[in-house]
Design an enzyme around this catalytic site. Structure first.
Site, PDB file in Angstrom:
ATOM      1  N   HIS A   1      78.176  37.831  37.276  1.00 43.14           N
ATOM      2  CA  HIS A   1      79.168  37.969  36.194  1.00 43.14           C
ATOM      3  C   HIS A   1      79.715  39.402  36.143  1.00 43.14           C
ATOM      4  O   HIS A   1      80.912  39.608  35.945  1.00 43.14           O
ATOM      5  CB  HIS A   1      78.532  37.668  34.827  1.00 43.14           C
ATOM      6  CG  HIS A   1      78.095  36.253  34.625  1.00 43.14           C
ATOM      7  ND1 HIS A   1      76.839  35.909  34.175  1.00 43.14           N
ATOM      8  CD2 HIS A   1      78.762  35.077  34.782  1.00 43.14           C
ATOM      9  CE1 HIS A   1      76.753  34.600  34.058  1.00 43.14           C
ATOM     10  NE2 HIS A   1      77.903  34.057  34.430  1.00 43.14           N
TER      11      HIS A   1
ATOM     12  N   LYS B   1      75.807  23.030  25.726  1.00 47.53           N
ATOM     13  CA  LYS B   1      74.467  23.290  26.234  1.00 47.53           C
ATOM     14  C   LYS B   1      73.629  23.796  25.058  1.00 47.53           C
ATOM     15  O   LYS B   1      73.780  24.923  24.621  1.00 47.53           O
ATOM     16  CB  LYS B   1      74.516  24.374  27.318  1.00 47.53           C
ATOM     17  CG  LYS B   1      75.404  24.020  28.495  1.00 47.53           C
ATOM     18  CD  LYS B   1      75.489  25.207  29.447  1.00 47.53           C
ATOM     19  CE  LYS B   1      76.537  24.965  30.531  1.00 47.53           C
ATOM     20  NZ  LYS B   1      76.846  26.174  31.304  1.00 47.53           N
TER      21      LYS B   1
ATOM     22  N   ARG C   1      81.737  30.729  43.012  1.00 40.04           N
ATOM     23  CA  ARG C   1      80.656  31.085  43.931  1.00 40.04           C
ATOM     24  C   ARG C   1      80.715  30.263  45.208  1.00 40.04           C
ATOM     25  O   ARG C   1      80.439  30.746  46.285  1.00 40.04           O
ATOM     26  CB  ARG C   1      79.291  30.853  43.262  1.00 40.04           C
ATOM     27  CG  ARG C   1      78.988  31.829  42.149  1.00 40.04           C
ATOM     28  CD  ARG C   1      77.814  31.376  41.346  1.00 40.04           C
ATOM     29  NE  ARG C   1      78.092  30.063  40.750  1.00 40.04           N
ATOM     30  CZ  ARG C   1      77.341  29.467  39.850  1.00 40.04           C
ATOM     31  NH1 ARG C   1      76.228  30.041  39.446  1.00 40.04           N
ATOM     32  NH2 ARG C   1      77.670  28.296  39.343  1.00 40.04           N
TER      33      ARG C   1
ATOM     34  N   SER D   1      72.802  31.675  35.861  1.00 40.22           N
ATOM     35  CA  SER D   1      71.988  31.958  34.676  1.00 40.22           C
ATOM     36  C   SER D   1      70.906  30.890  34.524  1.00 40.22           C
ATOM     37  O   SER D   1      69.767  31.197  34.166  1.00 40.22           O
ATOM     38  CB  SER D   1      72.856  31.952  33.418  1.00 40.22           C
ATOM     39  OG  SER D   1      73.852  32.931  33.503  1.00 40.22           O
TER      40      SER D   1
HETATM   41  O1  PNS Z   1      79.636  29.895  31.670  1.00 40.42           O
HETATM   42  P1  PNS Z   1      80.102  28.483  31.500  1.00 40.42           P
HETATM   43  O2  PNS Z   1      79.097  27.709  30.689  1.00 40.42           O
HETATM   44  O3  PNS Z   1      80.431  27.817  32.816  1.00 40.42           O
HETATM   45  O4  PNS Z   1      81.467  28.559  30.639  1.00 40.42           O
HETATM   46  C1  PNS Z   1      82.130  27.381  30.243  1.00 40.42           C
HETATM   47  C2  PNS Z   1      83.212  27.675  29.192  1.00 40.42           C
HETATM   48  C3  PNS Z   1      82.644  28.448  28.022  1.00 40.42           C
HETATM   49  C4  PNS Z   1      84.321  28.483  29.816  1.00 40.42           C
HETATM   50  C5  PNS Z   1      83.784  26.302  28.715  1.00 40.42           C
HETATM   51  O5  PNS Z   1      82.723  25.458  28.353  1.00 40.42           O
HETATM   52  C6  PNS Z   1      84.746  26.417  27.541  1.00 40.42           C
HETATM   53  O6  PNS Z   1      85.826  26.923  27.670  1.00 40.42           O
HETATM   54  N1  PNS Z   1      84.311  25.926  26.356  1.00 40.42           N
HETATM   55  C7  PNS Z   1      85.091  26.011  25.138  1.00 40.42           C
HETATM   56  C8  PNS Z   1      85.602  24.642  24.716  1.00 40.42           C
HETATM   57  C9  PNS Z   1      86.850  24.271  25.466  1.00 40.42           C
HETATM   58  O7  PNS Z   1      87.880  24.910  25.376  1.00 40.42           O
HETATM   59  N2  PNS Z   1      86.762  23.183  26.242  1.00 40.42           N
HETATM   60  C10 PNS Z   1      87.842  22.694  27.039  1.00 40.42           C
HETATM   61  C11 PNS Z   1      87.790  23.224  28.458  1.00 40.42           C
HETATM   62  S1  PNS Z   1      88.351  21.975  29.518  1.00 40.42           S
END
Ligand code: PNS
Length: 165
Positions: A17, A41, A91, A129
């Site tokens: 990150h 999660k 990645r 993570s």
């Molecule tokens: O580190 P991660 O868990 O891969 O990040 C995922 C994240 C936080 C970017 C994604 O879950 C997110 O944007 N969540 C907020 C809710 C949202 O906007 N969902 C629609 C995305 S399609």
């Protein structure tokens, strides 16, 4: 001012990150690393405050990076902070399908917002993570994959659970 948001769970922030945030900061005027407050999660190891604190510590040397948290839809947050760009790290090909779907969904929701993908350094291609949390929770440790402060926090968090030392 070109503002980009680098969103994620950051539970905890890894060297992968940090690498992505650093590269984004070299391109954009301001990068907001934003920690998701209530993700799907539920098994977060660290609170949002702890995750923000670790990110702040890890990225403290980079002047145009700010740390924040967000709740709800990412695109609403991106608009709220006057950003136009979402940064995501890649990645491996296995990340791509999920990321591609998320980028298209976000574009459907907010056509003016662009998703930028930054490819990781190959030395971090296996770092996640979730695997780090799992290793520490079973008493293992891995070096050079998380910032020193995060390493300490992981030891503190899992010491006395399954760790033997
Ligand atoms: O580190 P991660 O868990 O891969 O990040 C995922 C994240 C936080 C970017 C994604 O879950 C997110 O944007 N969540 C907020 C809710 C949202 O906007 N969902 C629609 C995305 S399609």
């Amino acid at each position: 001012m070109k503002i980009a948001v680098y969103p994620g769970s950051f539970d905890p922030i890894t060297n992968g990150h940090v690498y992505i945030a650093r590269r984004a900061a070299a391109i954009f005027d301001k990068v907001i690393v934003s920690v998701l407050l209530n993700g799907q999660k539920n098994s977060s190891a660290f609170t949002v405050e702890e995750r923000c604190e670790m990110a702040r510590e890890a990225l403290s040397g980079i002047k145009n990076i700010e740390i924040d948290s967000f709740n709800g839809l990412l695109v609403d947050y991106v608009r709220q902070v006057n950003a136009r760009v979402i940064i995501r790290g890649l990645r491996a090909m296995s990340d791509f399908e999920y990321e591609f779907q998320m980028a298209l969904m976000n574009r459907q929701l907010a056509p003016e917002i662009e998703t930028f993908f930054i490819v990781t350094d190959p030395k971090y291609s296996y770092v996640s993570s979730s695997s780090i949390r799992e290793i520490f929770s079973f008493g293992g440790t891995v070096q050079n994959v998380v910032p020193p402060d995060v390493f300490k926090k992981l030891l503190e968090r899992y010491q006395g659970k399954s760790r033997k030392s």
